[in-house]
Design a protein around this motif. Structure first.
Motif, PDB file in Angstrom:
ATOM      1  N   PHE A  49      10.264  24.016  30.773  1.00  8.92           N
ATOM      2  CA  PHE A  49      11.519  23.516  31.340  1.00  8.92           C
ATOM      3  C   PHE A  49      12.234  22.576  30.371  1.00  8.92           C
ATOM      4  O   PHE A  49      13.475  22.547  30.334  1.00  8.92           O
ATOM      5  N   LEU A  50      11.494  21.820  29.577  1.00  4.08           N
ATOM      6  CA  LEU A  50      12.139  20.965  28.578  1.00  4.08           C
ATOM      7  C   LEU A  50      12.808  21.803  27.487  1.00  4.08           C
ATOM      8  O   LEU A  50      13.869  21.431  26.971  1.00  4.08           O
ATOM      9  N   THR A  51      12.211  22.944  27.155  1.00  2.00           N
ATOM     10  CA  THR A  51      12.849  23.860  26.202  1.00  2.00           C
ATOM     11  C   THR A  51      14.143  24.425  26.784  1.00  2.00           C
ATOM     12  O   THR A  51      15.179  24.486  26.094  1.00  2.00           O
ATOM     13  N   LEU A  52      14.105  24.840  28.050  1.00  2.59           N
ATOM     14  CA  LEU A  52      15.325  25.319  28.710  1.00  2.59           C
ATOM     15  C   LEU A  52      16.398  24.236  28.742  1.00  2.59           C
ATOM     16  O   LEU A  52      17.592  24.520  28.575  1.00  2.59           O
ATOM     17  N   LEU A  53      15.972  22.996  28.939  1.00  5.40           N
ATOM     18  CA  LEU A  53      16.919  21.876  28.982  1.00  5.40           C
ATOM     19  C   LEU A  53      17.641  21.721  27.641  1.00  5.40           C
ATOM     20  O   LEU A  53      18.866  21.545  27.607  1.00  5.40           O
ATOM     21  N   VAL A  54      16.893  21.771  26.547  1.00  5.67           N
ATOM     22  CA  VAL A  54      17.511  21.663  25.219  1.00  5.67           C
ATOM     23  C   VAL A  54      18.516  22.792  25.006  1.00  5.67           C
ATOM     24  O   VAL A  54      19.645  22.565  24.541  1.00  5.67           O
ATOM     25  N   ASN A 110      21.700  22.278  27.076  1.00  6.68           N
ATOM     26  CA  ASN A 110      22.552  21.226  26.524  1.00  6.68           C
ATOM     27  C   ASN A 110      23.231  21.657  25.227  1.00  6.68           C
ATOM     28  O   ASN A 110      24.363  21.250  24.946  1.00  6.68           O
ATOM     29  N   LEU A 111      22.555  22.473  24.429  1.00  3.13           N
ATOM     30  CA  LEU A 111      23.196  23.033  23.244  1.00  3.13           C
ATOM     31  C   LEU A 111      24.397  23.891  23.647  1.00  3.13           C
ATOM     32  O   LEU A 111      25.484  23.792  23.061  1.00  3.13           O
ATOM     33  N   GLY A 112      24.204  24.741  24.652  1.00  2.00           N
ATOM     34  CA  GLY A 112      25.302  25.570  25.138  1.00  2.00           C
ATOM     35  C   GLY A 112      26.432  24.742  25.715  1.00  2.00           C
ATOM     36  O   GLY A 112      27.612  25.050  25.509  1.00  2.00           O
ATOM     37  N   LEU A 145      25.265  12.927  24.230  1.00  2.00           N
ATOM     38  CA  LEU A 145      24.132  12.101  24.643  1.00  2.00           C
ATOM     39  C   LEU A 145      23.138  12.896  25.485  1.00  2.00           C
ATOM     40  O   LEU A 145      21.931  12.682  25.392  1.00  2.00           O
ATOM     41  N   SER A 146      23.639  13.822  26.301  1.00  2.00           N
ATOM     42  CA  SER A 146      22.745  14.654  27.100  1.00  2.00           C
ATOM     43  C   SER A 146      21.883  15.536  26.199  1.00  2.00           C
ATOM     44  O   SER A 146      20.680  15.724  26.444  1.00  2.00           O
ATOM     45  N   LEU A 147      22.469  16.083  25.131  1.00  2.00           N
ATOM     46  CA  LEU A 147      21.706  16.907  24.200  1.00  2.00           C
ATOM     47  C   LEU A 147      20.652  16.082  23.468  1.00  2.00           C
ATOM     48  O   LEU A 147      19.479  16.492  23.376  1.00  2.00           O
ATOM     49  N   ILE A 148      21.028  14.928  22.950  1.00  2.00           N
ATOM     50  CA  ILE A 148      20.066  14.085  22.228  1.00  2.00           C
ATOM     51  C   ILE A 148      18.942  13.645  23.159  1.00  2.00           C
ATOM     52  O   ILE A 148      17.763  13.620  22.774  1.00  2.00           O
TER      53      ILE A 148
END
Length: 527
Positions: free
Chosen positions: A57-62, A65-67, A102-105
């Motif tokens: 799920f953390l990978t999906l989150l990154v 946020n990139l998208g 900031l959400s992406l970082i």
């Protein structure tokens, strides 16, 4: 009756057009972390699956946020309103370059922390909720960065605080409970001040949509006086507490050294920055006149915060306590940008926030590896790491240079921007304080490196001799420990050597809050 309903023009109150598929990325970070946290919580007894689910799920989150950042850079500010109601009736998620960045970082740091936690968090920590709490903490952090409603900013703060209480007591040891009490009491006071200010705003304007508030406050004859001045003071005090600014910063060094080091890393990287983000958003988008009126007060707070943090770090012999004071020092640097308030200053503050999120998380992770290698966080009981692992010694030195603002690493450029902006604004004493705090930080980090890495062993070891590192070093042999530290250190180096992309991104984020017309139009259109 059916005919009367058919005559209603719902387009005046509700969204009648289908939402573009790409705009669903606005709420994806919140949904991903919320669902992931719930699943990890339901499967908390299966500790073998906790890291796999959490990291998935953390990978999906990154990726989400990139998208989202790519879409914001392409389309501009994006607004999505819950329930189909048009603002200000519906609850809005409004994302600009600042929030998306900031959400992406934050997601990259959380991914790194999750990977680090697969080694540093034991079976008991997984059983009692490390990964569910981490994901739900990111729900609150993501929601705070992406919301366009001030009451929901309060709600997302509550979500991240409740999750952080669970993380800080993970392990149930006496120092953790003591740190949790100090952490909890001050944050609860700040939360109540925030809620009181929010209630006063609603009583004055009948809305809590940020774009709507920005428009209505700007129409007042004197938007920096009366009840609104009280609200501004309440918000400043509330978020100063949450950001650990002077004089309400004593809770941070008293609590951040108590939990598992990966929890300290997440807290140091993310939690105080959400407070600074809220100050930037509220004082520049909603209350720019109040910011102008309180600029000198914010400057004094920024200087005191920087110098208190830097001098506090000089006095420490425990590595995690030292890093806690450096978190405080960084908050002062960001507040210096808010005090000046120009595009350059806010751009520097945003750049510094990105840098601080990355470098402070990495430094706490490095402190955990120091403890694994030497068996202690105490600088007096450390030593000999350079002889045993010169690559790690070099990585720590890079991070020390970066947090001190020395070239050619990520901390150098935002400090240059902040100092330049302060002198341009006639606040030479503010610029001088930024430079002085950087000098003191360099001394503190140099001292820590000499004690833990350069000398041959703990205090009392004869000159010229080296002490073998203890068996506690076993955990430091796993790649899951070194990969996240490598990722974050690579970002520190990259943003230092190739800052152009960050210059453009932070400039766009700064212009979006200093001149928020695009933000308002995203919510209400061109009306």
């Amino acid at each position: 009756m059916a005919g009367s309903y058919a005559s209603v023009d719902f387009s005046q109150a509700m969204v009648t057009q289908p939402v573009a598929a790409g705009d669903w990325l606005v709420v994806a970070p919140v949904l991903i972390t919320m669902i992931g946290g719930a699943l990890c919580l339901m499967l908390r007894k299966n500790t073998a699956w906790q890291p796999r689910l959490g990291m998935a799920f953390l990978t999906l989150l990154v990726l989400a946020n990139l998208g989202l950042l790519a879409r914001v850079l392409d389309k501009g500010v994006i607004t999505m309103v819950m329930g189909g109601w048009l603002p200000p009736f519906g609850i809005a998620f409004t994302v600009d370059a600042l929030g998306a960045t900031l959400s992406l970082i934050a997601s990259i740091v959380a991914f790194s922390a999750g990977l680090y936690g697969t080694i540093s968090v034991d079976h008991t920590g997984r059983r009692y909720g490390f990964f569910p709490f981490l994901l739900l903490l990111l729900t609150g952090v993501s929601g705070a960065f992406l919301t366009g409603d001030i009451f929901n900013l309060y709600v997302w703060f509550e979500v991240l605080l409740i999750s952080s209480y669970g993380l800080i007591v993970l392990g149930n040891e006496r120092p953790q409970l003591d740190g949790a009490v100090k952490y909890g009491v001050l944050n609860l006071v700040g939360t109540n001040l925030f809620l009181i200010g929010t209630g006063l705003l609603y009583g004055m304007f009948g809305t809590l949509n940020m774009a709507d508030l920005a428009t209505k406050i700007s129409e007042l004859n004197n938007p920096a006086s009366g009840t609104l001045a009280v609200v501004a003071a309440l918000f400043l005090m509330a978020f100063a507490m949450k950001a650990a600014a002077f004089p309400v910063n004593f809770w941070l060094p008293a609590s951040y050294h108590t939990p598992n080091v990966v929890v300290s890393a997440v807290f140091a990287g993310l939690l105080t920055k959400v407070g600074v983000y809220a100050l930037i958003r509220i004082f520049l988008v909603l209350m720019p006149a109040s910011r102008d009126y309180m600029a000198d007060v914010i400057s004094v707070v920024a200087i005191a915060t920087m110098l208190t943090g830097a001098m506090g770090a000089l006095a420490q012999t425990e590595l995690r306590r030292l890093l806690g004071y450096l978190v405080i020092m960084g908050i002062g640097s960001m507040l210096a940008g808010l005090a000046v308030g120009t595009n350059l200053a806010i751009s520097g503050a945003i750049f510094y926030a990105v840098h601080s999120i990355i470098v402070m998380t990495a430094l706490y992770m490095a402190a955990g590896i120091v403890a694994m290698l030497t068996g202690s966080y105490s600088l007096r009981e450390s030593g000999g790491i350079y002889g045993a692992n010169p690559v790690f010694a070099f990585v720590f030195l890079i991070l020390g240079f970066a947090v001190s603002g020395l070239p050619p690493f990520s901390g150098f450029w935002p400090k240059v921007m902040l100092v330049d902006a302060a002198f341009q604004d006639g606040r030479g004493w503010l610029g001088a304080s930024i430079l002085l705090s950087g000098f003191l930080t360099t001394i503190a980090m140099g001292r820590a490196w000499i004690y833990a890495f350069w000398r041959g062993g703990p205090e009392g070891t004869p000159d010229g001799s080296a002490v073998a590192l203890p068996a506690a070093a076993a955990g430091a042999t796993s790649s899951a420990i070194w990969i996240p530290l490598g990722i974050l250190t690579a970002l520190v180096i990259y943003f230092g050597l190739q800052p152009e992309w960050m210059f453009e991104l932070t400039a766009r984020g700064a212009s979006g809050v200093v001149e928020p017309l695009g933000y308002i139009r995203s919510v209400f259109g061109d009306q």
